[in-house]
Motif scaffolding. Structure first.
Motif, PDB file in Angstrom:
ATOM      1  N   PHE A  35      49.884  55.438   4.949  1.00 29.14           N
ATOM      2  CA  PHE A  35      50.632  54.665   5.947  1.00 29.14           C
ATOM      3  C   PHE A  35      49.741  54.326   7.139  1.00 29.14           C
ATOM      4  N   ALA A  36      48.908  55.266   7.565  1.00 25.52           N
ATOM      5  CA  ALA A  36      48.032  55.033   8.711  1.00 25.52           C
ATOM      6  C   ALA A  36      47.023  53.929   8.418  1.00 25.52           C
ATOM      7  N   VAL A  37      46.377  54.026   7.265  1.00 26.81           N
ATOM      8  CA  VAL A  37      45.380  53.011   6.908  1.00 26.81           C
ATOM      9  C   VAL A  37      46.032  51.644   6.719  1.00 26.81           C
ATOM     10  N   ALA A  38      47.168  51.624   6.029  1.00 29.64           N
ATOM     11  CA  ALA A  38      47.863  50.355   5.798  1.00 29.64           C
ATOM     12  C   ALA A  38      48.312  49.723   7.111  1.00 29.64           C
ATOM     13  N   SER A  39      48.780  50.555   8.041  1.00 31.20           N
ATOM     14  CA  SER A  39      49.222  50.022   9.332  1.00 31.20           C
ATOM     15  C   SER A  39      48.060  49.472  10.145  1.00 31.20           C
ATOM     16  N   VAL A  40      46.876  50.082  10.014  1.00 29.91           N
ATOM     17  CA  VAL A  40      45.693  49.574  10.718  1.00 29.91           C
ATOM     18  C   VAL A  40      45.335  48.183  10.200  1.00 29.91           C
ATOM     19  N   PHE A  41      45.297  48.038   8.861  1.00 34.36           N
ATOM     20  CA  PHE A  41      44.982  46.732   8.276  1.00 34.36           C
ATOM     21  C   PHE A  41      46.042  45.693   8.652  1.00 34.36           C
ATOM     22  N   TYR A  42      47.307  46.117   8.633  1.00 34.42           N
ATOM     23  CA  TYR A  42      48.377  45.182   8.988  1.00 34.42           C
ATOM     24  C   TYR A  42      48.289  44.764  10.451  1.00 34.42           C
ATOM     25  N   ALA A  43      48.042  45.732  11.339  1.00 33.73           N
ATOM     26  CA  ALA A  43      47.941  45.424  12.765  1.00 33.73           C
ATOM     27  C   ALA A  43      46.780  44.484  13.045  1.00 33.73           C
ATOM     28  N   LEU A  44      45.656  44.688  12.351  1.00 35.84           N
ATOM     29  CA  LEU A  44      44.493  43.823  12.562  1.00 35.84           C
ATOM     30  C   LEU A  44      44.720  42.419  12.014  1.00 35.84           C
ATOM     31  N   SER A  45      45.614  42.290  11.041  1.00 38.18           N
ATOM     32  CA  SER A  45      45.884  40.970  10.462  1.00 38.18           C
ATOM     33  C   SER A  45      46.794  40.124  11.346  1.00 38.18           C
ATOM     34  N   LEU A  46      47.481  40.746  12.284  1.00 39.08           N
ATOM     35  CA  LEU A  46      48.392  40.009  13.153  1.00 39.08           C
ATOM     36  C   LEU A  46      47.608  39.236  14.210  1.00 39.08           C
ATOM     37  N   PRO A  47      47.949  37.980  14.438  1.00 39.13           N
ATOM     38  CA  PRO A  47      47.243  37.210  15.475  1.00 39.13           C
ATOM     39  C   PRO A  47      47.707  37.611  16.869  1.00 39.13           C
ATOM     40  N   ASN A  48      46.834  37.411  17.848  1.00 44.53           N
ATOM     41  CA  ASN A  48      47.211  37.644  19.236  1.00 44.53           C
ATOM     42  C   ASN A  48      48.193  36.567  19.689  1.00 44.53           C
ATOM     43  N   ILE A  49      49.213  36.976  20.408  1.00 40.82           N
ATOM     44  CA  ILE A  49      50.190  36.047  20.972  1.00 40.82           C
ATOM     45  C   ILE A  49      50.074  36.111  22.494  1.00 40.82           C
ATOM     46  N   TYR A  50      49.892  34.949  23.108  1.00 40.99           N
ATOM     47  CA  TYR A  50      49.736  34.871  24.558  1.00 40.99           C
ATOM     48  C   TYR A  50      50.997  34.280  25.183  1.00 40.99           C
ATOM     49  N   LYS A  51      51.297  34.752  26.371  1.00 42.28           N
ATOM     50  CA  LYS A  51      52.512  34.317  27.064  1.00 42.28           C
ATOM     51  C   LYS A  51      52.159  33.706  28.417  1.00 42.28           C
ATOM     52  N   SER A  52      52.541  32.453  28.594  1.00 41.47           N
ATOM     53  CA  SER A  52      52.349  31.776  29.881  1.00 41.47           C
ATOM     54  C   SER A  52      53.707  31.596  30.543  1.00 41.47           C
ATOM     55  N   GLU A  53      53.795  31.964  31.808  1.00 38.46           N
ATOM     56  CA  GLU A  53      55.086  32.008  32.502  1.00 38.46           C
ATOM     57  C   GLU A  53      54.990  31.347  33.866  1.00 38.46           C
ATOM     58  N   ALA A  54      56.051  30.647  34.237  1.00 42.23           N
ATOM     59  CA  ALA A  54      56.145  30.016  35.555  1.00 42.23           C
ATOM     60  C   ALA A  54      57.383  30.541  36.274  1.00 42.23           C
ATOM     61  N   LEU A  55      57.253  30.714  37.577  1.00 42.49           N
ATOM     62  CA  LEU A  55      58.379  31.140  38.418  1.00 42.49           C
ATOM     63  C   LEU A  55      58.886  29.925  39.185  1.00 42.49           C
ATOM     64  N   LEU A  56      60.176  29.662  39.071  1.00 45.55           N
ATOM     65  CA  LEU A  56      60.777  28.464  39.647  1.00 45.55           C
ATOM     66  C   LEU A  56      61.902  28.836  40.607  1.00 45.55           C
ATOM     67  N   ALA A  57      62.093  27.979  41.606  1.00 48.18           N
ATOM     68  CA  ALA A  57      63.186  28.164  42.559  1.00 48.18           C
ATOM     69  C   ALA A  57      64.079  26.935  42.534  1.00 48.18           C
ATOM     70  N   PRO A  58      65.392  27.108  42.686  1.00 52.70           N
ATOM     71  CA  PRO A  58      66.282  25.946  42.741  1.00 52.70           C
ATOM     72  C   PRO A  58      65.914  25.049  43.911  1.00 52.70           C
ATOM     73  N   ALA A  59      65.829  23.765  43.658  1.00 57.50           N
ATOM     74  CA  ALA A  59      65.547  22.816  44.731  1.00 57.50           C
ATOM     75  C   ALA A  59      66.729  22.773  45.684  1.00 57.50           C
ATOM     76  N   ALA A  60      66.449  22.763  46.989  1.00 55.99           N
ATOM     77  CA  ALA A  60      67.508  22.817  48.010  1.00 55.99           C
ATOM     78  C   ALA A  60      68.328  21.542  47.988  1.00 55.99           C
ATOM     79  N   GLU A  61      69.642  21.710  48.064  1.00 55.95           N
ATOM     80  CA  GLU A  61      70.541  20.560  48.154  1.00 55.95           C
ATOM     81  C   GLU A  61      70.604  20.070  49.593  1.00 55.95           C
TER      82      GLU A  61
END
Length: 314
Positions: free
Chosen positions: A40-66
């Motif tokens: 299980f340990a060896v298989a999980s290492v190979f599986y984890a290495l096969s997964l691509p990196n996922i990057y997250k880009s985030e923006a913080l927004l404020a409601p425009a004033a009325e």
């Protein structure tokens, strides 16, 4: 010694015997446990290495004033309702909540997919190459050289993903949430490429503000046309004055919509190209899988021991 005390001591002795027997069975099967855990340990290492990196880009927004005044809205609310005009009073629809629902809607995201992004960048990416800043596609799904879709699907689906499939895929990597305390909105995209993640967040914000602006401009123009028609049909001075006040409110809406790019949501913290991946947590994945393998092996050893005991007692 009473019978109750004898019964208690007997139960304790039985428990001790059972625990000793249990640990003895585990010890006898230690090599099987070690082997299964290692697999299980060896298989999980190979599986984890096969997964691509996922990057997250985030923006913080404020409601425009009325900019609309509540006084006039309260005074002319009945007339506005009669004329079919919204003055943006507190009892109306929350513009921020409406914007959040619009950006998650099927119509908006479908137009965004058609106009802004390439379908293969959403549906066929396998990984991202840091050194060349290029995407690697799953060749079983899409051939970038011939620009042909090769995935195998069952009818009525086709090799090229439909707009419904693309909408579902984009919805899974898009996250929009609002802090109920501060009113701030977070909009983020996850993707194999950090540059694409940032680009899509920026385009989503721009298109959302344009969508909300266009909606309000169309509504204000229709309201002004209707109010002007009503003015031409009445000679009552007070009513004409009230209608002109309503036209003034709608004209302010047009002015704000035409001069303000960040119409519905204002960017407080813009999206960046993330340097660190958001997932997967490979170390955690390997640890969890290793412990899971050990647990399964121990359970199997104990089950085998009691199964043998039951067969021997028959």
């Amino acid at each position: 010694m009473s019978e109750q005390q004898n019964a208690t001591l007997s139960r304790v002795a039985d428990d001790e015997i059972d625990l000793r027997e249990l640990f003895a069975a585990i010890w006898q099967g230690k090599w099987l446990i070690i082997a299964v855990t290692a697999i299980f340990a060896v298989a999980s290492v190979f599986y984890a290495l096969s997964l691509p990196n996922i990057y997250k880009s985030e923006a913080l927004l404020a409601p425009a004033a009325e900019q609309k005044g509540a006084g006039l809205s309260g005074q002319l609310g009945g007339l506005a309702a009669l004329a079919g005009v919204s003055l943006g009073s507190g009892a109306g629809v929350d513009k921020t909540a409406l914007a959040i629902e619009v950006v998650k809607s099927r119509d908006f995201l479908s137009r965004f997919i058609q106009q802004r992004i390439q379908l293969q960048d959403l549906m066929a990416v396998k990984s991202w190459d840091l050194t060349t800043n290029s995407l690697k596609y799953d060749l079983d799904v899409y051939n970038p050289e011939s620009q042909q879709w090769l995935r195998e699907v069952k009818p009525p689906k086709q090799a090229q993903p439909s707009l419904q499939e693309a909408y579902k895929a984009l919805s899974e990597i898009l996250s929009v949430s609002q802090d109920k305390t501060t009113g701030m909105v977070k909009l983020s995209i996850e993707h194999q490429s950090p540059y694409i993640a940032q680009s899509w967040v920026q385009m989503l914000i721009a298109d959302l503000n344009l969508e909300m602006k266009t909606r309000d401009i169309e509504e204000a123009e229709k309201s002004i046309a209707y109010l002007q028609q009503q003015i031409s049909q009445t000679n009552i001075a007070d009513l004409r004055t009230a209608l002109y006040s309503l036209i003034e409110e709608q004209t302010k809406t047009l002015m704000l919509a035409n001069v303000r790019d960040e119409y519905a949501l204002k960017v407080i913290d813009s999206a960046i190209v993330p340097e660190e991946k958001a997932r997967p947590a490979r170390a955690v994945l390997v640890i969890v899988c290793t412990f899971l393998g050990g647990f399964i092996a121990i359970f199997a050893v104990i089950l085998r021991h009691y199964f043998r005991q039951s067969r021997a007692s028959v």
